[in-house]
Enzyme design. Structure first.
Site, PDB file in Angstrom:
ATOM      1  N   ASP A 102      -4.367  -9.789   0.490  1.00 12.55           N
ATOM      2  CA  ASP A 102      -5.038  -8.777  -0.314  1.00 12.55           C
ATOM      3  C   ASP A 102      -4.186  -7.521  -0.463  1.00 12.55           C
ATOM      4  O   ASP A 102      -3.984  -7.025  -1.552  1.00 12.55           O
ATOM      5  CB  ASP A 102      -6.431  -8.436   0.245  1.00 12.55           C
ATOM      6  CG  ASP A 102      -6.422  -7.998   1.706  1.00 12.55           C
ATOM      7  OD1 ASP A 102      -5.356  -8.037   2.367  1.00 12.55           O
ATOM      8  OD2 ASP A 102      -7.501  -7.622   2.196  1.00 12.55           O
ATOM      9  N   ASP A 105       0.443  -3.355   3.735  1.00 11.15           N
ATOM     10  CA  ASP A 105       0.468  -1.959   4.147  1.00 11.15           C
ATOM     11  C   ASP A 105       1.751  -1.718   4.942  1.00 11.15           C
ATOM     12  O   ASP A 105       2.808  -1.491   4.369  1.00 11.15           O
ATOM     13  CB  ASP A 105      -0.803  -1.688   4.966  1.00 11.15           C
ATOM     14  CG  ASP A 105      -1.093  -0.226   5.195  1.00 11.15           C
ATOM     15  OD1 ASP A 105      -0.155   0.584   5.206  1.00 11.15           O
ATOM     16  OD2 ASP A 105      -2.264   0.115   5.383  1.00 11.15           O
ATOM     17  N   ASP A 161     -11.932  -4.325   3.181  1.00 13.18           N
ATOM     18  CA  ASP A 161     -13.087  -3.835   3.919  1.00 13.18           C
ATOM     19  C   ASP A 161     -12.766  -2.623   4.782  1.00 13.18           C
ATOM     20  O   ASP A 161     -11.608  -2.273   4.999  1.00 13.18           O
ATOM     21  CB  ASP A 161     -13.617  -4.942   4.838  1.00 13.18           C
ATOM     22  CG  ASP A 161     -12.762  -5.126   6.083  1.00 13.18           C
ATOM     23  OD1 ASP A 161     -13.295  -5.055   7.197  1.00 13.18           O
ATOM     24  OD2 ASP A 161     -11.533  -5.345   5.950  1.00 13.18           O
TER      25      ASP A 161
END
Length: 181
Positions: A102, A105, A161
């Site tokens: 997703d 980072d 999330d």
């Protein structure tokens, strides 16, 4: 309501859908001359929604499996330690692999996974991510298929999330600081 916790929407459901279709077409083009099935590996839980939409957009034979990998827990920053909670169910030796994530980072998880899976002798490994935060990168990661680069903001929705909440939002938005501070 979950939407009250969102500061602003970065990518609407329509924008996401369009970009996912483009990524699927790009992957299909890249493998059009390959007679082999492409093995798509979804990194759960965050990539589940993106993964499902993406594999349906690839007009090439695909097989898939999932891994559960964690470096966050309930924190908002990576711990730097990658834990494999569920490994692959099949051998990847000699196969074309696309890792589907997703968001990338710090890069720690993808860097670790790619090295670990490379030792299993696949024919190729590529990385597909819906989002990338290059300003947060600690470890370099080459992303072969990328939806969007984003700023260093806490994003939720479309699988992303905070403490297992907000994954079901149909868009991607910035979570208000007051929710997680």
């Amino acid at each position: 309501m979950m939407s009250e916790d969102i500061e602003r929407i970065c990518f609407s459901a329509d924008e996401i859908r369009t970009r996912v279709q483009e990524l699927g077409a790009e992957i299909a083009r890249d493998y059009k001359d390959a007679s082999e099935t492409v093995y798509c590996v979804g990194i759960l839980k965050g990539a589940a929604i993106f993964f499902t939409d993406l594999v349906r957009a690839i007009a090439h034979p695909v097989a898939f499996d999932f891994m559960i990998v964690s470096s966050y827990g309930e924190a908002t920053v990576s711990s730097g330690q990658v834990k494999i909670l569920k490994d692959l169910d099949f051998s990847i030796e000699g196969k074309h692999i696309i890792l589907i994530e997703d968001i990338i980072d710090s890069g720690t998880t993808m860097h670790y996974l790619k090295q670990m899976l490379q030792a299993r002798k696949p024919k190729s490994i590529k990385i597909c991510a819906l989002l990338s935060k290059p300003s947060r990168r600690v470890v370099p990661v080459e992303i072969d298929y990328l939806g969007h680069e984003v700023e260093d903001e806490f994003l939720v929705g479309y699988g992303l999330d905070y403490a297992e909440k907000y994954r079901n939002l149909p868009y991607i938005g910035v979570l208000k600081r007051s929710v997680y501070e």
